[in-house]
Design a protein around this motif. Structure first.
Motif, PDB file in Angstrom:
ATOM      1  N   LEU A 153      70.807  81.764  78.551  1.00  0.00           N
ATOM      2  CA  LEU A 153      70.946  83.206  78.708  1.00  0.00           C
ATOM      3  C   LEU A 153      69.601  83.920  78.576  1.00  0.00           C
ATOM      4  O   LEU A 153      69.420  84.996  79.156  1.00  0.00           O
ATOM      5  N   THR A 154      68.686  83.327  77.830  1.00  0.00           N
ATOM      6  CA  THR A 154      67.361  83.948  77.720  1.00  0.00           C
ATOM      7  C   THR A 154      66.662  83.959  79.075  1.00  0.00           C
ATOM      8  O   THR A 154      66.095  84.970  79.500  1.00  0.00           O
ATOM      9  N   GLY A 155      66.708  82.822  79.770  1.00  0.00           N
ATOM     10  CA  GLY A 155      66.108  82.765  81.107  1.00  0.00           C
ATOM     11  C   GLY A 155      66.818  83.676  82.086  1.00  0.00           C
ATOM     12  O   GLY A 155      66.178  84.300  82.947  1.00  0.00           O
ATOM     13  N   LYS A 156      68.148  83.786  81.982  1.00  0.00           N
ATOM     14  CA  LYS A 156      68.902  84.668  82.864  1.00  0.00           C
ATOM     15  C   LYS A 156      68.515  86.123  82.640  1.00  0.00           C
ATOM     16  O   LYS A 156      68.325  86.889  83.599  1.00  0.00           O
ATOM     17  N   TYR A 157      68.363  86.507  81.374  1.00  0.00           N
ATOM     18  CA  TYR A 157      67.975  87.883  81.068  1.00  0.00           C
ATOM     19  C   TYR A 157      66.590  88.195  81.615  1.00  0.00           C
ATOM     20  O   TYR A 157      66.372  89.249  82.227  1.00  0.00           O
ATOM     21  N   GLN A 158      65.647  87.303  81.398  1.00  0.00           N
ATOM     22  CA  GLN A 158      64.285  87.541  81.873  1.00  0.00           C
ATOM     23  C   GLN A 158      64.233  87.616  83.400  1.00  0.00           C
ATOM     24  O   GLN A 158      63.457  88.394  83.966  1.00  0.00           O
ATOM     25  N   ALA A 172      70.473  94.628  82.439  1.00  0.00           N
ATOM     26  CA  ALA A 172      70.251  93.199  82.255  1.00  0.00           C
ATOM     27  C   ALA A 172      71.138  92.631  81.150  1.00  0.00           C
ATOM     28  O   ALA A 172      71.674  91.523  81.272  1.00  0.00           O
ATOM     29  N   SER A 173      71.327  93.384  80.061  1.00  0.00           N
ATOM     30  CA  SER A 173      72.159  92.895  78.963  1.00  0.00           C
ATOM     31  C   SER A 173      73.620  92.777  79.384  1.00  0.00           C
ATOM     32  O   SER A 173      74.308  91.809  79.037  1.00  0.00           O
ATOM     33  N   LEU A 174      74.098  93.761  80.125  1.00  0.00           N
ATOM     34  CA  LEU A 174      75.490  93.718  80.559  1.00  0.00           C
ATOM     35  C   LEU A 174      75.746  92.538  81.494  1.00  0.00           C
ATOM     36  O   LEU A 174      76.775  91.864  81.407  1.00  0.00           O
ATOM     37  N   LEU A 175      74.809  92.278  82.408  1.00  0.00           N
ATOM     38  CA  LEU A 175      74.993  91.177  83.351  1.00  0.00           C
ATOM     39  C   LEU A 175      74.735  89.813  82.709  1.00  0.00           C
ATOM     40  O   LEU A 175      75.338  88.822  83.101  1.00  0.00           O
ATOM     41  N   THR A 176      73.854  89.765  81.711  1.00  0.00           N
ATOM     42  CA  THR A 176      73.559  88.485  81.066  1.00  0.00           C
ATOM     43  C   THR A 176      74.789  87.922  80.371  1.00  0.00           C
ATOM     44  O   THR A 176      75.074  86.721  80.452  1.00  0.00           O
TER      45      THR A 176
END
Length: 622
Positions: free
Chosen positions: A520-525, A545-549
């Motif tokens: 999820l860290t890579g997805k957020y970035q 970004a937080s909502l979609l992560t």
């Protein structure tokens, strides 16, 4: 005989002719009047357009509606479709905007209106009086809608400042001085017209004398207590002179011009003071209070005079995955202390509680000494400087920086079948960039609870740790009043479930093992990188970004776990506050600020130690 007869006939015919001529003149007069009256009536309507109630129309009567109700021609042609379905317009505003943006919002007037959308005096929020559950007659219908819209406009532009202003509203002081200023403006408006009439020389001299007297008094006095003893006599004389001036027929255009100038000046002054006070309010919100600054400085100085070592047993606790680990990001000593103290005091087994407090280099030393000197039962507290952490590959990209949870105010506009505008506002608190480094910072831990520093815990958290989230990653409070389709204009892609509910931070139980599995860290970035515009990141990138992560990975906690809104909402029920497990002071009015809502502060302050000498020396307990 003929002459006499002829004379008699002539004497009778003359009156008959006169009667006939009078009849003709009367008929012509009636015809002329029948044509003149409609003409005068039409000219009167043209010169003085009126509304249905007989009052003059004003161009600025509904200017504040245009801020939210800007429809193009296509919207007008499709008006019937709008009536049949609910129309939503999304506004996402960062809850604490940067100070330069507040300064940059300058007013540009057009026809006496603020084209930047700042409220005019007509838009100042109005108190709605409630009598036995019913509204006054003049508060219903369009007037009521206008009041709601003006309150929403003020809230969207200035946030919680409008709520605070209503709560802090005081009775007007120095009413006599204000009345004198009003009378002075009226006298100045009438004086030029009176001075032009020679037969009113006496009244003109009287008005001039009263104006000079008022100007002299007001130049030396600003409060009622400083007024001279004979001031009431001057006030009566001015009122009498104005009443006489109103009784004479004067040039209304000149008086109207003066009054319009007065209105324009008053609106300009009101707009200026509203913007200035809103800016000062936001400055007070974003600036650390003097008492907290004093506490931080004194602790920092004491830190370098004190030598201490961390016990080996505590170091073992910090990495033990079988204990209850809480993560807090904060720069505020008192706020983080209240969170830890309230959690430890309400825990059944305080010895199993481990708190990891991440801060920056500026506050690291003061927090280190504070939590070394103060005990929280058997709980262990670890203070970390996030700037000194060595994370795998991260230090090569950019230096670590502490970022706190970000708060957003999400507002919706809905047009119903009656075309009356209704508003709804929701407040969301989101993870910051620092939160997405948690799996790398705490590599030995599998499950953690993330706490914001503006909460108060009122019950044991054992049940929270025992929740089975299944395949979910983030256990959080959800706000289904805000769904992803409300925010789709701010989301970078269309590949998401529009009916997914938004979630908020405050209390979040995180499964770090599944977090690492989903990367999820890579997805957020990656999402943040997609939303970059030029060299910067948009204001709503963190929210989007937080909502979609965490889409599809959020486990919704029960509503009884937390009561939110204590930092902006004056209407939270005290009974629900007392029974809630967690109190969240989200909003601008934090309990450690003087701007905090007074009736909620006691729930926060009771977890401070009133006997602490440092708190007393820095006036924290006052």
């Amino acid at each position: 005989m003929k002459g006499g007869g002829g004379g008699v006939s002539a004497s009778y015919s003359l009156p008959a002719k006169r009667r006939w001529k009078g009849l003709v003149i009367g008929v012509l007069g009636l015809v002329f009047l029948s044509m003149l009256v409609p003409l005068v009536f039409l000219l009167g309507l043209h010169v003085h357009p009126t509304n249905g109630d007989g009052t003059e129309q004003r161009d600025s009567a509904s200017n504040h509606v245009r801020v939210y109700d800007q429809h193009n021609d296509a919207d007008t042609r499709n008006q019937s479709k709008v009536h049949q379905s609910t129309h939503m317009d999304d506004h996402v505003i960062r809850f604490t905007p940067s100070l330069p943006k507040v300064l940059a919002n300058s007013s540009v007037r057009e026809g006496g209106n603020d084209t930047n959308g700042f409220p005019t005096p007509a838009d100042v929020p109005k108190q709605v009086k409630k009598n036995s559950g019913s509204l006054d007659r003049d508060k219903t219908g369009e007037n009521m809608t206008g009041a709601d819209e003006s309150e929403m406009i003020c809230e969207l532009k200035f946030g919680s400042y409008c709520l605070w202003r209503q709560q802090q509203k005081e009775k007007m002081e120095d009413s006599v001085v204000k009345k004198m200023k009003d009378l002075l403006f009226v006298a100045r408006a009438y004086y030029p017209s009176i001075a032009k009439l020679p037969e009113l020389d006496k009244l003109s001299h009287e008005l001039k004398q009263n104006i000079q007297d008022f100007e002299r008094v007001l130049s030396e006095t600003t409060t009622d207590k400083d007024l001279p003893p004979q001031n009431m006599q001057k006030l009566t004389m001015m009122e009498a002179a104005i009443a006489k001036a109103k009784s004479f027929r004067v040039d209304c255009n000149n008086v109207d011009k003066k009054f319009r100038q007065l209105v324009d000046l008053t609106e300009d002054e009101a707009n200026f003071h509203m913007k200035q006070s809103a800016f000062l309010y936001k400055l007070a919100v974003q600036t650390i209070p003097k008492s907290l600054h004093c506490l931080s400085m004194r602790l920092t100085v004491e830190y370098f005079r004190t030598s201490f070592e961390v016990e080996e047993a505590l170091i073992e606790k910090f990495v033990n995955p079988d204990l209850y680990h809480y993560i807090i990001f904060s720069r505020n000593i008192l706020a983080s202390s209240v969170v830890i103290n309230s959690t430890a005091l309400n825990a059944k087994e305080s010895g199993k509680q481990v708190f990891h407090l991440l801060t920056d280099r500026e506050n690291y030393f003061s927090m280190k000494l504070w939590f070394f000197r103060n005990n929280y039962g058997d709980a262990a507290v670890q203070v970390l400087n996030i700037e000194d952490l060595k994370l795998y590959n991260h230090h090569k990209v950019a230096p670590l920086d502490l970022s706190l949870p970000e708060e957003f105010r999400v507002s919706f506009r809905r047009v119903d079948k009656l075309s009356s505008t209704q508003f709804r506002t929701q407040y969301l608190s989101m993870f910051s960039h620092s939160h997405y480094l948690l799996p790398e910072i705490f590599q030995s831990l599998k499950k953690i609870v993330v706490l914001d520093d503006d909460i108060v815990v009122q019950s044991d958290f054992s049940a929270l740790w025992n929740i089975d989230m299944g395949e979910k990653v983030n256990g959080a409070m959800q706000s289904c009043a805000v769904k992803l389709f409300h925010l789709k204009t701010y989301l970078p892609s269309s590949n998401f479930d529009e009916n997914s509910c938004a979630w908020t931070s405050g209390v979040n139980i995180i499964d770090l093992s599944r977090w690492r599995e989903h990367n999820l860290t890579g997805k957020y970035q990656r999402l943040v990188h997609e939303m970059k515009k030029g060299d910067g990141i948009s204001e709503t990138s963190t929210l989007s970004a937080s909502l979609l992560t965490f889409e599809g990975l959020v486990y919704g906690l029960e509503d009884s776990w937390m009561v939110s809104g204590l930092g902006y909402n004056y209407g939270v029920d005290l009974e629900s506050i007392e029974t809630a497990a967690v109190l969240h002071f989200d909003g601008s009015m934090k309990p450690w600020l003087e701007l905090g809502i007074p009736k909620y502060k006691s729930f926060w302050r009771k977890f401070l130690n009133p006997q602490n000498q440092l708190l007393n020396d820095c006036n924290v307990n006052q």
